[in-house]
Design a protein around this motif. Structure first.
Motif, PDB file in Angstrom:
ATOM      1  N   ASN A 413      28.997   6.362   0.526  1.00 52.01           N
ATOM      2  CA  ASN A 413      29.289   7.348   1.675  1.00 52.01           C
ATOM      3  C   ASN A 413      27.891   8.155   1.686  1.00 52.01           C
ATOM      4  OD1 ASN A 413      31.821   6.076   1.774  1.00 52.01           O
ATOM      5  ND2 ASN A 413      32.868   7.535   1.015  1.00 52.01           N
ATOM      6  N   MET A 414      27.247   8.276   2.874  1.00 53.09           N
ATOM      7  CA  MET A 414      26.001   8.926   2.939  1.00 53.09           C
ATOM      8  C   MET A 414      26.438  10.400   3.649  1.00 53.09           C
ATOM      9  SD  MET A 414      23.670   6.717   1.719  1.00 53.09           S
ATOM     10  CE  MET A 414      22.298   7.379   2.614  1.00 53.09           C
ATOM     11  N   GLY A 415      25.992  11.377   2.764  1.00 52.29           N
ATOM     12  CA  GLY A 415      26.183  12.693   3.477  1.00 52.29           C
ATOM     13  C   GLY A 415      24.770  12.760   4.182  1.00 52.29           C
ATOM     14  N   VAL A 416      25.008  13.466   5.628  1.00 52.20           N
ATOM     15  CA  VAL A 416      23.713  13.572   6.268  1.00 52.20           C
ATOM     16  C   VAL A 416      23.679  15.137   6.457  1.00 52.20           C
ATOM     17  CG1 VAL A 416      22.426  13.411   8.470  1.00 52.20           C
ATOM     18  CG2 VAL A 416      24.008  11.374   7.540  1.00 52.20           C
ATOM     19  N   ALA A 417      22.660  15.911   5.958  1.00 52.44           N
ATOM     20  CA  ALA A 417      22.655  17.495   6.249  1.00 52.44           C
ATOM     21  C   ALA A 417      22.057  17.765   7.553  1.00 52.44           C
ATOM     22  CB  ALA A 417      21.437  17.923   5.231  1.00 52.44           C
ATOM     23  N   VAL A 418      23.120  18.612   8.221  1.00 51.54           N
ATOM     24  CA  VAL A 418      22.894  18.991   9.782  1.00 51.54           C
ATOM     25  C   VAL A 418      22.704  20.442   9.520  1.00 51.54           C
ATOM     26  CG1 VAL A 418      23.941  19.074  11.746  1.00 51.54           C
ATOM     27  CG2 VAL A 418      24.040  16.967  10.306  1.00 51.54           C
ATOM     28  N   ALA A 419      21.538  21.149  10.215  1.00 52.45           N
ATOM     29  CA  ALA A 419      21.473  22.410  10.266  1.00 52.45           C
ATOM     30  C   ALA A 419      22.450  22.840  11.702  1.00 52.45           C
ATOM     31  CB  ALA A 419      19.865  22.911  10.293  1.00 52.45           C
ATOM     32  N   VAL A 420      23.198  23.964  11.560  1.00 55.79           N
ATOM     33  CA  VAL A 420      23.862  24.807  12.570  1.00 55.79           C
ATOM     34  C   VAL A 420      23.469  26.158  12.328  1.00 55.79           C
ATOM     35  CG1 VAL A 420      25.865  23.252  12.446  1.00 55.79           C
ATOM     36  CG2 VAL A 420      25.963  25.129  10.943  1.00 55.79           C
ATOM     37  N   ASP A 421      23.850  26.858  13.444  1.00 53.49           N
ATOM     38  CA  ASP A 421      23.474  28.273  13.733  1.00 53.49           C
ATOM     39  C   ASP A 421      23.810  29.278  12.474  1.00 53.49           C
ATOM     40  OD1 ASP A 421      22.519  27.939  16.088  1.00 53.49           O
ATOM     41  OD2 ASP A 421      24.364  28.601  17.154  1.00 53.49           O
ATOM     42  N   GLU A 422      25.052  29.041  11.656  1.00 48.77           N
ATOM     43  CA  GLU A 422      25.243  29.550  10.518  1.00 48.77           C
ATOM     44  C   GLU A 422      25.123  29.139   9.421  1.00 48.77           C
ATOM     45  OE1 GLU A 422      29.619  30.154  11.277  1.00 48.77           O
ATOM     46  OE2 GLU A 422      29.484  31.636  12.812  1.00 48.77           O
ATOM     47  N   GLY A 423      24.368  27.940   9.269  1.00 48.41           N
ATOM     48  CA  GLY A 423      23.908  27.517   7.900  1.00 48.41           C
ATOM     49  C   GLY A 423      23.729  25.919   7.850  1.00 48.41           C
ATOM     50  N   LEU A 424      24.550  25.293   7.367  1.00 46.63           N
ATOM     51  CA  LEU A 424      24.214  23.963   7.014  1.00 46.63           C
ATOM     52  C   LEU A 424      25.642  23.258   6.709  1.00 46.63           C
ATOM     53  CD1 LEU A 424      21.977  21.868   6.227  1.00 46.63           C
ATOM     54  CD2 LEU A 424      22.014  22.196   3.847  1.00 46.63           C
ATOM     55  N   ASN A 443      27.006   7.212  15.003  1.00 46.45           N
ATOM     56  CA  ASN A 443      27.706   8.043  14.060  1.00 46.45           C
ATOM     57  C   ASN A 443      27.200   9.301  13.879  1.00 46.45           C
ATOM     58  OD1 ASN A 443      30.617   6.640  13.261  1.00 46.45           O
ATOM     59  ND2 ASN A 443      29.182   4.958  13.312  1.00 46.45           N
ATOM     60  N   VAL A 444      25.844   9.048  13.336  1.00 44.27           N
ATOM     61  CA  VAL A 444      25.343  10.568  13.024  1.00 44.27           C
ATOM     62  C   VAL A 444      25.249  11.545  14.484  1.00 44.27           C
ATOM     63  CG1 VAL A 444      22.897  11.600  12.686  1.00 44.27           C
ATOM     64  CG2 VAL A 444      23.626   9.613  11.216  1.00 44.27           C
ATOM     65  N   LYS A 445      24.751  10.882  15.474  1.00 51.12           N
ATOM     66  CA  LYS A 445      24.987  11.962  16.876  1.00 51.12           C
ATOM     67  C   LYS A 445      26.210  12.292  17.129  1.00 51.12           C
ATOM     68  CE  LYS A 445      23.163  11.267  21.496  1.00 51.12           C
ATOM     69  NZ  LYS A 445      22.845  10.598  22.703  1.00 51.12           N
ATOM     70  N   GLU A 446      27.118  11.565  16.960  1.00 53.16           N
ATOM     71  CA  GLU A 446      28.538  12.273  17.056  1.00 53.16           C
ATOM     72  C   GLU A 446      28.836  13.132  16.236  1.00 53.16           C
ATOM     73  OE1 GLU A 446      33.089  10.756  17.237  1.00 53.16           O
ATOM     74  OE2 GLU A 446      31.670   9.193  16.993  1.00 53.16           O
ATOM     75  N   LEU A 447      28.655  13.062  14.822  1.00 56.29           N
ATOM     76  CA  LEU A 447      29.053  14.007  14.004  1.00 56.29           C
ATOM     77  C   LEU A 447      28.196  15.261  13.867  1.00 56.29           C
ATOM     78  CD1 LEU A 447      29.670  11.330  10.668  1.00 56.29           C
ATOM     79  CD2 LEU A 447      31.309  12.742  11.990  1.00 56.29           C
ATOM     80  N   ALA A 448      26.844  15.074  14.163  1.00 55.75           N
ATOM     81  CA  ALA A 448      26.020  16.164  14.433  1.00 55.75           C
ATOM     82  C   ALA A 448      26.415  17.213  15.595  1.00 55.75           C
ATOM     83  CB  ALA A 448      24.428  15.820  14.651  1.00 55.75           C
ATOM     84  N   GLY A 449      26.955  16.492  16.696  1.00 60.79           N
ATOM     85  CA  GLY A 449      27.353  16.902  17.719  1.00 60.79           C
ATOM     86  C   GLY A 449      28.384  17.972  17.484  1.00 60.79           C
ATOM     87  N   LYS A 450      29.372  17.284  16.775  1.00 64.37           N
ATOM     88  CA  LYS A 450      30.677  18.177  16.307  1.00 64.37           C
ATOM     89  C   LYS A 450      30.575  19.007  15.270  1.00 64.37           C
ATOM     90  CE  LYS A 450      34.204  14.405  16.162  1.00 64.37           C
ATOM     91  NZ  LYS A 450      35.327  13.503  15.563  1.00 64.37           N
ATOM     92  N   ALA A 451      29.329  18.834  14.534  1.00 69.69           N
ATOM     93  CA  ALA A 451      28.706  20.147  13.655  1.00 69.69           C
ATOM     94  C   ALA A 451      28.461  21.277  14.372  1.00 69.69           C
ATOM     95  CB  ALA A 451      27.993  19.531  12.808  1.00 69.69           C
ATOM     96  N   ARG A 452      27.753  20.945  15.300  1.00 68.90           N
ATOM     97  CA  ARG A 452      27.306  22.281  16.136  1.00 68.90           C
ATOM     98  C   ARG A 452      28.013  22.752  16.982  1.00 68.90           C
ATOM     99  NH1 ARG A 452      22.830  18.174  16.290  1.00 68.90           N
ATOM    100  NH2 ARG A 452      21.240  18.877  15.102  1.00 68.90           N
ATOM    101  N   ASN A 453      29.196  22.215  17.417  1.00 70.52           N
ATOM    102  CA  ASN A 453      30.341  22.759  18.220  1.00 70.52           C
ATOM    103  C   ASN A 453      31.580  23.250  17.444  1.00 70.52           C
ATOM    104  OD1 ASN A 453      28.849  22.183  20.806  1.00 70.52           O
ATOM    105  ND2 ASN A 453      29.447  20.069  20.537  1.00 70.52           N
ATOM    106  N   LYS A 454      31.124  23.107  15.783  1.00 74.90           N
ATOM    107  CA  LYS A 454      32.240  23.594  15.190  1.00 74.90           C
ATOM    108  C   LYS A 454      33.450  22.730  15.414  1.00 74.90           C
ATOM    109  CE  LYS A 454      30.516  28.361  14.777  1.00 74.90           C
ATOM    110  NZ  LYS A 454      30.759  29.778  14.888  1.00 74.90           N
TER     111      LYS A 454
END
Length: 548
Positions: A413-424, A443-454
């Motif tokens: 299971n690969m964790g992919v670090a994504v930077a968001v406004d409040e941290g990581l 999948n990375v694009k979808e998860l990164a979008g969710k992360a940035r939109n909380k």
């Protein structure tokens, strides 16, 4: 009678001193004003003079050793005097006993108070009333902040209605009600935080008295105000002391403090006094034996006239401004990042391995892949795929350390670090080794979008066995990361750099990328980490092998 000399407090902040050098040895004669030792404080190394006369009978702190202020430094007395009682004496017994007696009573009072509070807190909850506590919305959540209330006190609430938006350590999530009734009480205001299981709200029949539930105690603010008053009074005292203190500048004169004091009282200019102490130092007897001469007074007046006639030096520019700070309240995410990364850094013995990869074939392969319709693959997708395949060949890197055993994960299971406004945040690609590069990219694009939109759910951030962090898009060529525990390793991906390289004995333009692997030495040895990087390098330099 012997005199006990303790470690002096030579500065206002000094709590401990170190004897840099003893200028008198045990058995030496000591005169009042003689320098006993050089003592290193928290600010400078200073000479410490004796205010007693006699023989140095005992040295309590050796050269190079330190001791708290008021510790036994030395004993001066008559030669042959018995000082065993002074060396072994202890006068602190009574104060310690009295302090124990004083602390016993508050303990009894506090236990009585706590029993009363427990009895109040154990009041029965009225029929039909439900107490809602701060939920644990992620596996690492210890505290939550109410971002906004969607219901107000007095509003009707149905089961399934959204009560509030709660900020966790990973995301801001909607919290729904599992009960129907009226919102009788809000325990945590918007913008405030509280630990998990704290009173969040009370729901029940309209008009129900819930004062019994709330009587568990109210916060005390007295200590805060009193501490502010104390701090302000301390500041005023400090300012007053600073205003009273003045400084004199001039040529350096080597004189004991006692000699300086005597010279000031007698109106003697120390520049006219010849010192008889060590290195020409002026001591007490030099002041006592000093006789002013016409020559010295003439020289002094001439020097003063010269100083008066000397032109004033040009004033240097001193910028003026106000020092200030913007205070930003730490979010739950920021607090958790600080806590977990600190724990990882100081509990796991990190070491780092760096390898440089020739990216020429990867660049060409990516270009061909992206020419296909509806396909978009990034270099990061290629790194994730190659890492997942390398983990399959080196399972030791895909491991976790526990107190009793080492767990080697059979899944990747690969964790992919994504930077968001409040941290990581680190969303997780489950079973990444079974995905194609195109599937990884989607999948990375979808998860990164969710992360940035909380909008990330806790389950989408759990269960990683290895992590990839990429700062290449910012032009960072090489960096190290802190392991995302319980993983045993994290890969730091740098930018692709165009530079001269040597191929087949000739210098030509090439494209290279540096990868740095941070490993937990408890689970991954150096050779294991190096072999993993070699395999990863092979996959990236020959992308076609990842399709086999």
């Amino acid at each position: 009678m012997a005199e006990v000399i303790n470690m002096p407090r030579l500065s206002d902040t000094m709590e401990e001193g170190v004897v840099a050098k003893w200028l008198k040895q045990k058995g030496d004669k000591v005169e009042e004003g003689d320098i006993l030792a050089e003592i290193e404080t928290d600010k400078a190394t200073m000479e410490f003079e004796s205010f007693s006369e006699g023989t140095l009978l005992y040295i309590g702190i050796e050269e190079g050793e330190g001791a708290p202020v008021d510790s036994l430094l030395a004993i001066i007395g008559e030669e042959g005097e018995d000082i065993s009682d002074l060396i072994n004496g202890n006068g602190n017994g009574k104060s310690s006993d009295s302090s124990e007696e004083e602390t016993e009573e508050p303990k009894e009072d506090s236990s009585a108070d706590s029993s009363e509070e427990n009895s109040e807190a154990s009041a029965e909850i009225p029929e039909g009333v439900e107490v809602v506590t701060m939920p644990r919305l992620s596996d690492t959540m210890e505290e939550g902040t109410v971002a906004s209330w969607l219901k107000k006190e007095g509003d009707k609430v149905e089961e399934g209605d959204i009560l509030a938006e709660i900020e966790t350590d990973k995301a801001t999530m909607e919290f729904e009600s599992f009960y129907s009734g009226t919102l009788l009480h809000i325990g945590i205001a918007e913008g405030e935080g509280a630990p998990v299981d704290s009173l969040l709200a009370i729901i029940g029949p309209e008009g129900t008295d819930v004062s019994g539930i709330l009587s568990g105690g109210t916060p005390k603010a007295k200590s805060t105000s009193s501490s502010k008053e104390e701090s302000s009074s301390k500041e005023e005292t400090t300012e007053a002391q600073q205003e009273e203190t003045t400084s004199n500048t001039g040529d350096r004169i080597f004189a004991s403090p006692l000699a300086k004091k005597m010279a000031e009282e007698k109106g003697i200019n120390l520049q006219n006094v010849k010192g008889s102490g060590e290195n020409g130092r002026i001591v007490k007897k030099d002041i006592e034996n000093f006789k002013p001469s016409e020559k010295s007074s003439t020289a002094t007046s001439a020097k003063e006239e010269t100083k008066k006639e000397a032109p004033k030096a040009a004033q240097t520019y001193v910028p003026a401004g106000e020092e200030s700070f913007d205070e930003i309240k730490n979010s739950q995410m920021r607090k958790t990042i600080a806590k977990r990364l600190s724990e990882s850094k100081y509990s796991a013995p990190h070491y780092y391995l760096t390898i440089e990869v020739d990216m020429e074939n990867a660049i060409a392969s990516r270009k061909q892949i992206n020419e296909m319709p509806d396909v978009r693959v990034s270099f990061n997708d290629m790194v994730i795929k190659a890492s997942a395949m390398a983990l399959r060949k080196h399972p030791q890197v895909n491991s976790q350390w526990t107190a009793d055993s080492m767990k080697i994960a059979k899944h990747i299971n690969m964790g992919v670090a994504v930077a968001v406004d409040e941290g990581l945040v680190v969303p997780v690609l489950k079973f990444a080794d079974q995905m194609s590069m195109t599937q990884i990219g989607g999948n990375v694009k979808e998860l990164a979008g969710k992360a940035r939109n909380k909008k990330l759910q806790p389950k989408e951030m759990e269960g990683s066995t290895f992590t990839v962090s990429n700062l290449g898009m910012f032009g960072i060529t090489e960096f190290t990361s802190i392991i995302n525990q319980p993983n045993s390793a994290i890969l730091s991906v740098g930018a692709i750099v165009e530079k001269p390289v040597v191929k087949n004995g000739a210098i030509q333009v090439g494209n290279t990328m540096k990868l740095t692997l941070a490993c937990d030495h408890r689970t991954v040895d150096g050779a294991t980490g190096a072999q993993f990087l070699q395999t990863l390098k092979t996959y990236l330099e020959n992308p076609v092998t990842m399709l086999a």
